[in-house]
Every structure is written in structure tokens, then in C-alpha cells.
Design a protein around this motif. Sequence first.
Motif, mmCIF file in Angstrom:
data_model
loop_
_atom_site.group_PDB
_atom_site.id
_atom_site.type_symbol
_atom_site.label_atom_id
_atom_site.label_comp_id
_atom_site.label_asym_id
_atom_site.label_seq_id
_atom_site.Cartn_x
_atom_site.Cartn_y
_atom_site.Cartn_z
ATOM 1 N N LEU A 593 0.826 -1.209 0.000
ATOM 2 C CA LEU A 593 0.000 0.000 0.000
ATOM 3 C C LEU A 593 0.860 1.258 0.000
ATOM 4 C CD1 LEU A 593 -2.789 -0.990 2.533
ATOM 5 C CD2 LEU A 593 -3.079 -0.567 0.100
ATOM 6 N N GLU A 594 1.986 1.209 0.678
ATOM 7 C CA GLU A 594 2.857 2.378 0.733
ATOM 8 C C GLU A 594 3.372 2.734 -0.661
ATOM 9 O OE1 GLU A 594 6.178 1.882 3.299
ATOM 10 O OE2 GLU A 594 6.722 4.005 3.268
ATOM 11 N N ALA A 595 3.736 1.704 -1.429
ATOM 12 C CA ALA A 595 4.222 1.943 -2.788
ATOM 13 C C ALA A 595 3.108 2.497 -3.679
ATOM 14 C CB ALA A 595 4.792 0.654 -3.373
ATOM 15 N N ILE A 596 1.880 1.991 -3.493
ATOM 16 C CA ILE A 596 0.741 2.514 -4.260
ATOM 17 C C ILE A 596 0.495 3.967 -3.893
ATOM 18 C CG2 ILE A 596 -1.747 2.299 -4.647
ATOM 19 C CD1 ILE A 596 -1.418 -0.716 -4.146
ATOM 20 N N ARG A 597 0.572 4.273 -2.602
ATOM 21 C CA ARG A 597 0.362 5.657 -2.149
ATOM 22 C C ARG A 597 1.388 6.611 -2.762
ATOM 23 N NH1 ARG A 597 2.675 7.143 3.518
ATOM 24 N NH2 ARG A 597 4.489 6.853 2.152
ATOM 25 N N ASP A 598 2.641 6.159 -2.866
ATOM 26 C CA ASP A 598 3.713 7.038 -3.352
ATOM 27 C C ASP A 598 3.769 7.126 -4.878
ATOM 28 O OD1 ASP A 598 4.407 7.481 -0.737
ATOM 29 O OD2 ASP A 598 5.987 5.942 -0.697
ATOM 30 N N ALA A 599 2.991 6.304 -5.559
ATOM 31 C CA ALA A 599 3.059 6.287 -7.025
ATOM 32 C C ALA A 599 2.320 7.487 -7.625
ATOM 33 C CB ALA A 599 2.458 4.985 -7.551
ATOM 34 N N SER A 600 2.854 7.942 -8.750
ATOM 35 C CA SER A 600 2.175 9.008 -9.503
ATOM 36 C C SER A 600 1.070 8.403 -10.354
ATOM 37 C CB SER A 600 3.189 9.721 -10.405
ATOM 38 O OG SER A 600 3.667 8.824 -11.409
ATOM 39 N N VAL A 601 0.253 9.260 -10.961
ATOM 40 C CA VAL A 601 -0.824 8.777 -11.831
ATOM 41 C C VAL A 601 -0.241 7.979 -12.986
ATOM 42 C CG1 VAL A 601 -2.679 9.465 -13.404
ATOM 43 C CG2 VAL A 601 -2.405 10.645 -11.203
ATOM 44 N N GLU A 602 0.866 8.496 -13.571
ATOM 45 C CA GLU A 602 1.476 7.802 -14.705
ATOM 46 C C GLU A 602 1.985 6.420 -14.299
ATOM 47 O OE1 GLU A 602 1.256 8.882 -17.740
ATOM 48 O OE2 GLU A 602 0.219 10.667 -16.976
ATOM 49 N N GLU A 603 2.551 6.338 -13.106
ATOM 50 C CA GLU A 603 3.037 5.037 -12.629
ATOM 51 C C GLU A 603 1.882 4.085 -12.347
ATOM 52 O OE1 GLU A 603 7.203 6.354 -10.424
ATOM 53 O OE2 GLU A 603 5.287 6.549 -9.358
ATOM 54 N N LEU A 604 0.782 4.605 -11.824
ATOM 55 C CA LEU A 604 -0.377 3.762 -11.567
ATOM 56 C C LEU A 604 -0.940 3.179 -12.852
ATOM 57 C CD1 LEU A 604 -2.141 5.969 -8.854
ATOM 58 C CD2 LEU A 604 -1.096 3.723 -8.482
ATOM 59 N N LEU A 605 -0.817 3.901 -13.941
ATOM 60 C CA LEU A 605 -1.328 3.428 -15.233
ATOM 61 C C LEU A 605 -0.582 2.191 -15.736
ATOM 62 C CD1 LEU A 605 -1.949 6.817 -17.092
ATOM 63 C CD2 LEU A 605 -3.665 5.053 -16.574
ATOM 64 N N THR A 606 0.615 1.933 -15.194
ATOM 65 C CA THR A 606 1.386 0.779 -15.673
ATOM 66 C C THR A 606 0.838 -0.539 -15.146
ATOM 67 O OG1 THR A 606 2.949 0.949 -13.816
ATOM 68 C CG2 THR A 606 3.483 2.190 -15.823
ATOM 69 N N ALA A 607 -0.060 -0.501 -14.162
ATOM 70 C CA ALA A 607 -0.665 -1.730 -13.651
ATOM 71 C C ALA A 607 -1.689 -2.251 -14.656
ATOM 72 C CB ALA A 607 -1.329 -1.470 -12.307
ATOM 73 N N ASP A 608 -1.802 -3.573 -14.760
ATOM 74 C CA ASP A 608 -2.714 -4.193 -15.721
ATOM 75 C C ASP A 608 -4.150 -3.741 -15.466
ATOM 76 O OD1 ASP A 608 -0.598 -5.523 -16.809
ATOM 77 O OD2 ASP A 608 -0.969 -7.401 -15.712
ATOM 78 N N GLY A 609 -4.853 -3.393 -16.545
ATOM 79 C CA GLY A 609 -6.270 -3.086 -16.448
ATOM 80 C C GLY A 609 -6.589 -1.677 -15.965
ATOM 81 N N MET A 610 -5.570 -0.845 -15.704
ATOM 82 C CA MET A 610 -5.830 0.501 -15.195
ATOM 83 C C MET A 610 -6.023 1.481 -16.353
ATOM 84 S SD MET A 610 -5.846 0.588 -11.858
ATOM 85 C CE MET A 610 -5.454 2.277 -11.407
ATOM 86 N N ASN A 611 -7.060 2.347 -16.222
ATOM 87 C CA ASN A 611 -7.200 3.471 -17.140
ATOM 88 C C ASN A 611 -6.953 4.752 -16.354
ATOM 89 O OD1 ASN A 611 -9.590 4.067 -15.697
ATOM 90 N ND2 ASN A 611 -10.808 2.808 -17.101
ATOM 91 N N ARG A 612 -6.945 5.896 -17.051
ATOM 92 C CA ARG A 612 -6.580 7.148 -16.387
ATOM 93 C C ARG A 612 -7.577 7.523 -15.294
ATOM 94 N NH1 ARG A 612 -2.999 10.992 -16.813
ATOM 95 N NH2 ARG A 612 -2.046 9.902 -18.578
ATOM 96 N N LYS A 613 -8.850 7.291 -15.538
ATOM 97 C CA LYS A 613 -9.850 7.649 -14.530
ATOM 98 C C LYS A 613 -9.628 6.869 -13.239
ATOM 99 C CE LYS A 613 -14.830 7.907 -13.727
ATOM 100 N NZ LYS A 613 -16.183 7.647 -14.305
ATOM 101 N N ALA A 614 -9.359 5.559 -13.382
ATOM 102 C CA ALA A 614 -9.123 4.730 -12.196
ATOM 103 C C ALA A 614 -7.837 5.141 -11.493
ATOM 104 C CB ALA A 614 -9.062 3.260 -12.599
ATOM 105 N N ALA A 615 -6.785 5.442 -12.282
ATOM 106 C CA ALA A 615 -5.512 5.860 -11.697
ATOM 107 C C ALA A 615 -5.668 7.173 -10.943
ATOM 108 C CB ALA A 615 -4.456 5.982 -12.786
ATOM 109 N N GLU A 616 -6.394 8.122 -11.522
ATOM 110 C CA GLU A 616 -6.603 9.401 -10.845
ATOM 111 C C GLU A 616 -7.433 9.224 -9.578
ATOM 112 O OE1 GLU A 616 -8.354 11.784 -13.885
ATOM 113 O OE2 GLU A 616 -6.415 12.353 -14.782
ATOM 114 N N SER A 617 -8.355 8.281 -9.606
ATOM 115 C CA SER A 617 -9.184 8.003 -8.423
ATOM 116 C C SER A 617 -8.333 7.456 -7.279
ATOM 117 C CB SER A 617 -10.283 7.009 -8.796
ATOM 118 O OG SER A 617 -11.122 6.746 -7.683
#
Length: 636
Positions: A593-617
Amino acid sequence: MTERESTFGSFNIEEELKKLPASPGVYIMHDKYDEIIYVGKAVSLKNRVRQYFQSSRNKTAKIEKMVSRIARFEYIITDSELEALVLECNLIKEHRPRYNTMLKDDKTYPYIKVTMDEEYPRVLFSRTMKKDKCRYFGPYTSAGAVSDTIDLIHKLWKIRTCTRNLPKDIGKERPCLNYHIRQCMAPCQGYVSKEEYRESVAQAVEFLNGNYGPVLSMLEKKMLAASEEMEFEKAIEYRELINSVKQVAQKQKITSQSMEDRDIIAMARDDEDAVVQVFFVRDGKLIGREHFHVSAKTAGDDSQIIGSFVKQFYTGTPFIPREIWVQQEFEEMALMREWLTKQRGQSVRFVIPKKGQKERLVELAAKNALLVLSQDKEKIKREELRTTGAMNQIGEWLGIGRVKRIEAFDISNISGFESVGSMVVYEDGRPKRNDYRKFRIRTVQGPNDYASMEEVLTRRFTHGMEELEQDSDRSLGSFTRFPDLIMMDGGRGQVNVALRVLEGLKLSIPVCGMVKDDNHRTRGLYYQNVEISIDRYSEGFKLITRIQDEAHRFAIEYHRSLRSKGQVKSVLDDIEGIGPSRRKALMRRFQSLEAIRDASVEELLTADGMNRKAAESVYAFFHSDTKQTDRTIDRE
């Protein structure tokens, strides 16, 4: 005798003394908290127990102090004095009463066990010696030495270590790794006959009996042959085996012509402590020694210390030698000899050497005991400063006097999901883990540490009060025994929560808070609306730090155990647009969870199945209340 001393609830000592039978048995003394403070045996319970309460008798200071604390007693009758002795030994070992002369350290010694009752015997490490068809060697004073010897036997004679039922299981499975590294003959495959295998076992038994010559001769021949054939790796291997055998078989410094098994017991003491030294002689060779610390504050004279030691030591060891040499005669020596003879199944005798080599050996044991006593004195003092001394130092800082029991509380959660509380207990400066307790928060929703703490404290002390009301004569449980000091993991707010709970329950217990610095480390104690500065290099401060760390560890460990069972809702489940698939993808990509918290929106998008809306959320969820999120994740 005061009324408080003579009665314990409905228990009247004077009346109960009249009921005592004139039979052999064991008597058990309790204090006002119902703790067992002394266990003794008697040929006549009626005569022995009454002696404690006769003011005309001359009593030692130890007995006077003990009698002043007796609130009630109970007894168990036996058929003989010998049965009473055995029962007394067992009860002392179980309850460790304050006024019995007690060993400070219980030790069990290892044996080498050869399973001769099996068709394909094994050589094993054992802590017990049973009356079976196996062969036992020892006891040894070093578990490491036993393991090294067993390893050496496996290398030399390639005896199996597996638990397969042979010969029934021969050929059913492939040989194990030990066969491939040449440390097993693989009887499980039928690669060696039963006769050849048992011959190897017989050689190993001879080695354990101390016959090292044939092994050394055989290895030296193999080493020379390998060297002549230019097989230097094998030669080195044999050389290492020779060194190992010599290390195991090194010449003993003290030997005896009689080839007997015996223990040699002697002691040294000062005003507060005593050390008993035991030399272990097996087959006439001194194989090792061990020392035992005994509290001398409540002990009697030297003979009483020796007698108490013999009782407790031979209650806990499976091996009893034929002879036991002691410094001096002690009470009940004849009865102990009878009991040990019965335990051993053969005659056991006590010897008090008066001259010659025997006396010198006892003197040597006494000198070793004196050396240990002097060397360990400073170590013991340091340990006391670290434990009871640190507790008393905390009591002095707060002005509340002696502190024996401290309870500390902590709350753990992730954004308020499945909050849990922990209670850790320290007595005399040491953790009392049997009294630790866990709480799942029931009434609080969301991340409210104050309300969660209020629930934990209310449940803890209400439970204790209810148990006391149900049985006012008992005060043994972790809930019914209240602390001398409550430590809160925080400052004014947490302390006020605790004080409010105690006031509502009409309890008066000192409460202090562990005030943190910017690095979340304790910098002082908050007590009675004042922050008290403490010396960071003191033992009291070090103990507070250990208590704080332990409270955190215990709470977080419980929280994690719940999560591992799938019982805790994930923080990610509360984020819009994040379902089970994306939650798993995020955890696979970022691991925590700590790594997810510290990730940017662009980094969150690299996870499978993520779109920008979900990453921004996800990003918005963790950064809308950074302070709260940081706190909850850091504590995980």
C-alpha cells in the motif's frame, strides 16, 4: 495474628489448624492474592504445619516473613513420606513459590539416541531418555557438540536419518539427497543388506562408547591411500574427518580408574546469591560441567541449598548416575537416596568425600562455583538494572514508588478498517506474554483512535472487575490483576481517554503517556498534566522504548494476521472504480500500500487493467488526506 492475617474470606487459620490430619503429605501456603508462596512436605501434616503458627518457636527471618504473608493453606495427604517428596518436587517445579529455594535457570541436557529397536537403526538427537529398547549416550552439556557428533557419525558410517518404515517401505520412493552426497547407504532402496547396515551401526555405537582408535586408524589409512593415488580431494576429506574425530575424542583432563557414572556437586554463595556447580563424570571421564544460579535471599544454610538443588535438579533430568558426590550432608539425604534409587531402577548413593582425590574434585567444583559467582555478579547487577531497576526508575520519575506491573496499549488500523487494539504487560521489567491480550474493535467505525482506545480500556477493566466480583478470593488472571501503571502510546489526548475510563469505573491507577518527538520516538512522559523529561541514556528510557515497540509490534502483528485470513477489508475496496481485478493488479505491480500511495498517476497506469480515470481516483484517495494516510500506513 491480625484478623487480616488469620482469615482469607471464610478461611480461618486457627480453625483449619485443628482439622489437620496426622498423616504424611504436602502443604501449600497462599498469600492474600492467592499466589502459592511456599510448598513443603511433612511426615505429619498436623505437627509440621502447626509449627509455623506457634509464636513460641524460634524461626528464621525467612520463615517469619513468609508466615506474616500466609492468608490460607491447603494440603494433600499421601500414603508415605516418599510419595510426599515426589509430590513436593513436582509442585515446586510447577509453581516456583517465592519462599522455596529455587533454581534461577532450568536446563535440560541432550542425549544421543540409537534406535536399536528398529531393523535399520538411526542415530538421533534427544532431550529425553525413556525406558525402551534404544541406546542412549550422555547427557552432554552442549547441544552443539551433540549435533556435531551426530553429523560426524553420518559422514563416517552413512546411517540413515529418514523416518521411512523399513523394510516395509524399501523401493517405494527414490533415495533422498543424503544418498547422493554420500551420507547414507540408502537402505530404503535395498542398496545395502541388513547385516552390513547393522555392522555400521555397531561401529558407530563403539565410537559413542569412546573407542576412537579403530576409526582414526581406518581414516588415516584411507587418507594415505588417496594421497598415493593422487586423489587429493578425497585425502583432504579424510583429513577433515580425522580432525573431527580427534575433536570429539580429545583427551579428558580428569579421569577415574573406576569407570563409574557420577555427578559432583558443590556450591559457593554470598548474602544474595548462590551458584551450584555440577561436574558430569561418565565412564570415569569428566565430560562436562554446568553451573546453576540459586536465589540465596530466601534460602537457608548451605546444606538446605544443596538439598533443594538435588531435589529440583534430579526431578528434571532423565539420567541419574550411580553416585552423587556432595560437599556436605543435607536434610532428607536418606529419603532422596531411596527416591533416586527407585527412579533409576538401581542403587544410588550419596558420597561426602573427606580426603584424597575425591575431596580435591569436590573442592575443584566449589572453586569453579566461586569463580562463576564472582564473574556473574556484575552481569546479574546489570540485568537487575535493566529490569527491576528500570521499573523503579520509572516509578521515581513519576513519584509513584515501586512499579511491578506495567500495561501498555496501542491501536492499529488502515484508514479505520478493522481497527484492533493490543495490551502488552511487563512485570519486573520483563514481558509477561501469557498476559498479553488482543481486541477487535466492535463499536467504532472509521479511523478514531481515541474512541477505539476508550473501548479497549473499558473492556479490559470491566472484564477484570467482573471476574473479581464473581470470585473475590481469586486474583490470578491477566484481567483480574490490575497494573501499577498504565502507559499510553501518546500524550495528553490518550492519557485523558484512559483517565476518563478509570474514573467511570471508580478505579485509581496512575496513567502516563509516551510523548513522541518528530521521529515518533519517546522523548518524555506526560503525567498529571506535566511533561516529564527523561534521560535518553537511562535504563528506564530503554525499557519505555522496548515497551512502546512491543505494543506496536503486537498490535500490528494481530492486524496482519487478520488480513492474512482475508477477514480485513482492503483499503483499495473503498476507491471508486477499483474492483477485485484492479486491486490485485495494483498489489502485484507495487507489492505494498505504501508503494501505491507514493506512485504518480502515470506510474499507476502501468498496472494491468488501469485506465486514467481509475488511476486518478487512486491517487486522489491517498492524497486527499495525506496526514491521516501517512500515519495509518507508516504504522503498518
